[in-house]
Design a protein around this motif. Structure first.
Motif, short mmCIF file in Angstrom:
data_model
loop_
_atom_site.label_atom_id
_atom_site.label_comp_id
_atom_site.label_asym_id
_atom_site.label_seq_id
_atom_site.Cartn_x
_atom_site.Cartn_y
_atom_site.Cartn_z
N THR A 108 -30.77 -123.47 33.45
CA THR A 108 -31.65 -122.63 33.79
C THR A 108 -33.26 -122.88 33.14
OG1 THR A 108 -30.71 -121.17 32.24
CG2 THR A 108 -30.46 -120.58 34.43
N GLU A 109 -32.72 -123.60 31.86
CA GLU A 109 -34.30 -123.83 31.25
C GLU A 109 -35.11 -124.91 32.15
OE1 GLU A 109 -33.95 -125.55 27.02
OE2 GLU A 109 -36.10 -125.24 26.95
N ALA A 111 -34.89 -125.51 35.10
CA ALA A 111 -35.21 -124.94 36.44
C ALA A 111 -36.82 -124.07 35.96
CB ALA A 111 -34.42 -123.67 36.90
N LYS A 112 -36.80 -123.22 34.74
CA LYS A 112 -38.30 -122.97 34.68
C LYS A 112 -39.24 -123.73 34.38
CE LYS A 112 -35.99 -118.60 32.34
NZ LYS A 112 -36.25 -117.68 33.46
N LEU A 113 -38.75 -124.89 33.61
CA LEU A 113 -39.72 -125.92 33.57
C LEU A 113 -40.25 -126.90 34.72
CD1 LEU A 113 -38.49 -127.17 30.06
CD2 LEU A 113 -40.22 -125.51 30.25
N ASN A 114 -39.27 -126.53 35.88
CA ASN A 114 -39.54 -127.34 36.90
C ASN A 114 -39.36 -128.65 36.64
OD1 ASN A 114 -39.54 -127.78 39.66
ND2 ASN A 114 -41.89 -127.60 39.93
N THR A 161 -22.39 -115.70 29.84
CA THR A 161 -23.71 -114.92 29.57
C THR A 161 -23.58 -113.55 28.65
OG1 THR A 161 -24.54 -116.39 31.37
CG2 THR A 161 -25.83 -114.32 30.82
N PHE B 18 -43.39 -115.74 30.81
CA PHE B 18 -42.10 -115.77 29.98
C PHE B 18 -40.78 -115.89 31.14
CE2 PHE B 18 -43.65 -113.08 26.18
CZ PHE B 18 -44.43 -113.98 25.74
N TYR B 19 -41.01 -115.34 32.19
CA TYR B 19 -39.62 -115.40 33.06
C TYR B 19 -39.85 -116.75 33.94
CZ TYR B 19 -37.19 -114.49 37.32
OH TYR B 19 -36.11 -114.42 38.36
N ARG B 20 -41.09 -117.02 34.23
CA ARG B 20 -40.95 -118.24 35.04
C ARG B 20 -41.29 -119.59 34.56
NH1 ARG B 20 -45.29 -118.95 37.91
NH2 ARG B 20 -46.64 -117.52 37.32
N GLN B 21 -41.58 -119.72 33.27
CA GLN B 21 -41.54 -120.87 32.40
C GLN B 21 -41.00 -120.93 31.08
OE1 GLN B 21 -45.73 -121.67 32.97
NE2 GLN B 21 -46.19 -121.21 30.53
N TYR B 99 -36.03 -119.55 39.06
CA TYR B 99 -36.21 -119.39 37.62
C TYR B 99 -34.72 -118.66 37.13
CZ TYR B 99 -40.91 -119.49 39.35
OH TYR B 99 -42.08 -120.25 40.09
N GLY B 100 -33.95 -118.34 37.85
CA GLY B 100 -32.89 -117.72 37.32
C GLY B 100 -33.00 -116.08 37.08
N CYS B 101 -31.83 -115.38 36.51
CA CYS B 101 -31.98 -114.08 36.27
C CYS B 101 -32.97 -113.46 35.15
CB CYS B 101 -30.73 -113.47 36.12
SG CYS B 101 -30.72 -111.76 35.42
N THR B 105 -31.58 -115.17 31.49
CA THR B 105 -32.34 -116.15 30.80
C THR B 105 -33.04 -115.96 29.74
OG1 THR B 105 -34.08 -116.11 32.46
CG2 THR B 105 -32.31 -117.33 33.08
#
Lengths: 191, 191
Positions: A108-109, A111-114, A161, B18-21, B99-101, B105
């Motif tokens: 997930t980390e 994914a957020k950083l793409n 989680t 904060f959510y997206r990255q 970005y997951g939940c 996350t």
């Protein structure tokens, strides 16, 4: 030989730090401090943090494959082996309580950083998924082995989680028992 | 009034970033860029990123409480309301895929950072947990309402993590259907 040992030390230290404090939060300096080497020596092995990440993921893939082989050897039956997977939640409890699941949280980390390495990181999940599917196939669940494998993975991720969020060992223990009971009570598949 | 609007814009922009990255990856500059304000104006509202995080969490807690009230009003029965929770996985699918939940996350990221606000962030989980438990109580499951609430939370978290890792909408759709079927087939509790 010594160069190789240093490289392995860097990867091991980075693996641990990426897990415990996150990839983004970990700096070159953090890793160098653990390994106790100069910046020059560090750069000799890795030019960027992304290079280290690639090595860490490769290392995790190798360790996971080894773990699956170990479980294959140790577990007399496919159910025993699947239970080895389920029980990681207990074996690694204190780490999960403090830092979550190493596989899920890295995925997930990234994914957020793409991040370009996110698909590589997801392969650790795939290794477990394919292996679990194989165990369910051996149990005769050829039709729905894939779905059962995903159910085990997903259950385990959810418990990790929430176990982390609520720091609740009893909850995790009860869920592990429920997962093992569920596995034992699965109707026998028709291979 | 204008100051208040700017503050709310900063919080909304930070919440989204904060959510997206991720919290760690998001800088003051990133947030200021979205809101299009000067560094001076920004510092007038927030001195540190931790201050923004506290405001973001407070904002999320408020939005979650409002969401639960909405579901309470919209859902004719407790089962309908629990299904509103389950269906977030579909409603927010493209965001979860990328970005997951947002709840899970942020909690794991703050756990890794051992951040002082991690317990505050976990309260979003607690809001859902207490609300779900209440719905199961209304369904007559007074003895195990808490366990059923945790089961729904955990199932949903697991599906979000794997849906994100494998970018697999069909899997998520099937799991949502399974969760709704499971809910419908629960034996009636004895209130």
């Amino acid at each position: 030989m010594r160069q190789r040992a240093t490289r392995q030390q860097i990867v091991a230290a980075a693996d641990d730090l990426f897990y415990r404090q996150g990839f983004e939060h970990t700096s070159f300096a953090d890793i160098a401090k653990v390994v106790n080497i100069s910046r020059g020596n560090f750069y000799h092995h890795f030019k960027t943090k992304d290079d280290i990440l690639d090595a860490v993921i490769k290392n995790r893939l190798g360790k996971t494959q080894q773990l699956l082989v170990d479980w294959e050897v140790e577990g007399a039956t496919p159910k025993d082996r699947i239970k080895s997977y389920i029980r990681i939640l207990l074996t690694n409890w204190t780490m999960i309580r403090d830092y979550g699941c190493p596989v899920g949280t890295l995925c997930t980390e990234l994914a957020k950083l793409n991040h370009t390495s996110k698909n590589e990181a997801n392969k650790v999940f795939t290794l477990f998924r394919v292996w679990l599917r194989h165990q369910f196939c051996l149990l005769g669940h050829t039709d729905n082995a894939g779905a059962l494998a995903m159910q085990v993975l997903s259950w385990s991720q959810g418990v990790a989680t929430l176990g982390n969020a609520f720091s609740d060992f009893n909850y995790v223990k009860q869920e592990v028992d429920k997962m093992c009971d569920w596995l034992d009570s699965l109707p026998v598949g028709t291979a």
